[in-house]
Design a protein around this motif. Sequence first.
Motif, PDB file in Angstrom:
ATOM      1  N   LEU A  75       0.805  -1.223   0.000  1.00 53.79           N
ATOM      2  CA  LEU A  75       0.000   0.000   0.000  1.00 53.79           C
ATOM      3  C   LEU A  75       0.833   1.266   0.000  1.00 53.79           C
ATOM      4  O   LEU A  75       0.306   2.364  -0.154  1.00 53.79           O
ATOM      5  CB  LEU A  75      -0.960  -0.014   1.194  1.00 53.79           C
ATOM      6  N   ALA A  76       2.137   1.120   0.151  1.00 57.05           N
ATOM      7  CA  ALA A  76       3.033   2.278  -0.016  1.00 57.05           C
ATOM      8  C   ALA A  76       3.172   2.655  -1.486  1.00 57.05           C
ATOM      9  O   ALA A  76       3.652   3.744  -1.805  1.00 57.05           O
ATOM     10  CB  ALA A  76       4.402   1.966   0.575  1.00 57.05           C
ATOM     11  N   VAL A  77       2.725   1.775  -2.374  1.00 59.99           N
ATOM     12  CA  VAL A  77       2.743   2.048  -3.815  1.00 59.99           C
ATOM     13  C   VAL A  77       1.424   2.736  -4.171  1.00 59.99           C
ATOM     14  O   VAL A  77       0.351   2.145  -3.997  1.00 59.99           O
ATOM     15  CB  VAL A  77       2.906   0.748  -4.619  1.00 59.99           C
ATOM     16  N   LEU A 182      -6.604  -8.445  -2.627  1.00 58.75           N
ATOM     17  CA  LEU A 182      -5.417  -8.176  -1.818  1.00 58.75           C
ATOM     18  C   LEU A 182      -4.226  -8.985  -2.315  1.00 58.75           C
ATOM     19  O   LEU A 182      -3.118  -8.460  -2.488  1.00 58.75           O
ATOM     20  CB  LEU A 182      -5.690  -8.498  -0.348  1.00 58.75           C
ATOM     21  N   THR A 183      -4.465 -10.265  -2.557  1.00 58.19           N
ATOM     22  CA  THR A 183      -3.374 -11.138  -3.011  1.00 58.19           C
ATOM     23  C   THR A 183      -2.844 -10.682  -4.363  1.00 58.19           C
ATOM     24  O   THR A 183      -1.625 -10.638  -4.586  1.00 58.19           O
ATOM     25  CB  THR A 183      -3.873 -12.592  -3.108  1.00 58.19           C
ATOM     26  N   ARG A 184      -3.748 -10.339  -5.251  1.00 59.64           N
ATOM     27  CA  ARG A 184      -3.330  -9.905  -6.592  1.00 59.64           C
ATOM     28  C   ARG A 184      -2.489  -8.631  -6.508  1.00 59.64           C
ATOM     29  O   ARG A 184      -1.470  -8.495  -7.200  1.00 59.64           O
ATOM     30  CB  ARG A 184      -4.554  -9.677  -7.471  1.00 59.64           C
ATOM     31  N   ARG A 188       1.343  -8.074  -7.797  1.00 54.34           N
ATOM     32  CA  ARG A 188       1.562  -7.086  -8.860  1.00 54.34           C
ATOM     33  C   ARG A 188       2.482  -5.951  -8.435  1.00 54.34           C
ATOM     34  O   ARG A 188       3.279  -5.464  -9.246  1.00 54.34           O
ATOM     35  CB  ARG A 188       0.225  -6.502  -9.319  1.00 54.34           C
ATOM     36  N   TYR A 189       2.381  -5.516  -7.156  1.00 57.05           N
ATOM     37  CA  TYR A 189       3.033  -4.266  -6.778  1.00 57.05           C
ATOM     38  C   TYR A 189       4.131  -4.391  -5.726  1.00 57.05           C
ATOM     39  O   TYR A 189       4.932  -3.467  -5.582  1.00 57.05           O
ATOM     40  CB  TYR A 189       1.981  -3.270  -6.272  1.00 57.05           C
TER      41      TYR A 189
END
Length: 399
Positions: A75-77, A182-184, A188-189
Amino acid sequence: MVHYVDSEVAPLRTVLLHRPGAELARLTPRNNDSLLFDGIPWVTRAQEEHDAFAEALRSRGVEVLHLGTLLAETLAVPQARAELSESVLADQRLGDALRERIRQYLDDQDAQRLADVLMAGLAHEELKPGPGGLVYEMMDRLDFVIDPLPNLLFTRDSSLWVHDRAAVTSLAMPARGRETTLTRAIYRYHPRFAGTDLLYDPSLENLEGGDVLLLAPRVVAIGVGERTTPAGAERLARRVFAAGLADTILAVPIAQERATMHLDTVCTMVDVDAVVMYPNIADTLQAFTVTAGPDGEPRARGPRPFLQAAAEAMGIERLRTIDTGLDPVTAEREQWDDGNNTLAIAPRVCVAYERNVETNAQLERAGIEVVRIRGSELGSGRGGPRCMSCPVQREALQA
């Protein structure tokens, strides 16, 4: 960093777990059925049991990743934060006024608090004060404006790895649908998983990780029943073949009863040629053998007995079976307590609930080392050590 899994039993190096948290505390007698739990777990004890599970893995040289930690880091992204916030706001139950209030609330949270909300949900009364429109005013004070995700505990279901690719699954039950967002996002990020190719996506047909067993490096079994549809099994087969990751897929019809909702609740691997299996189903379990035709399209034949089809696909004389109990009553009791939902951490070494005394004794008689863990509270969601773990790195299985 390379992540790779081509079997159920090769030495486990890295695993994804989720330490139960505030989302379990949201369970009440009013909502536990809809959130797929049999009872109301004692959260502190469930956390203690899970910590002991994680430590048992670490003591065997396994790196333990926690989903909650990865999510906060993801979530920092900014793009990940925006994507996950929008996934919550897309809920059509909210209405425009309440949706805007929730948006403002989410925007005000730091990454850790936002991760907590996305996992544990947000109660109606946690949004006070301020007007919220008709939807908010007509809600009960005990309702959730963002539903909790207590089943995050079972990290196996929302993703799995086939060789070097992650498959983010499509969960069948509405109460679990948001888990895969959430998992995806993590795959991804999060910097750790940069460059990972995704083999499956939540937008596709229903497929759950508890139904997928990597029997051998190029042989995959997929249970088809309450959670994974025939179309989901065919879609995964098509993608696995197109990527050149397997030669044979076994599609295995399983019973629809709650105790057998995933393939790994009736059968898990404990050695390169051995499974622990619920005896009431061993003689009746069937499989369709799916291979790629000359045009690359999946071709199915069968069904035939699962144990025979599996042994042939794996290139072995027979697949050994270890029963979960010596008598029908014991076998049924320990099946309900996930007696055969074991997690192999190496060939002939598995993690199992200590409460399944007879199943564990059967495993040890067969030469399998059993690492016992407590699970009186963890088991209230009907899942064992395999359900609670998603291997992301194993050693390549040696022939």
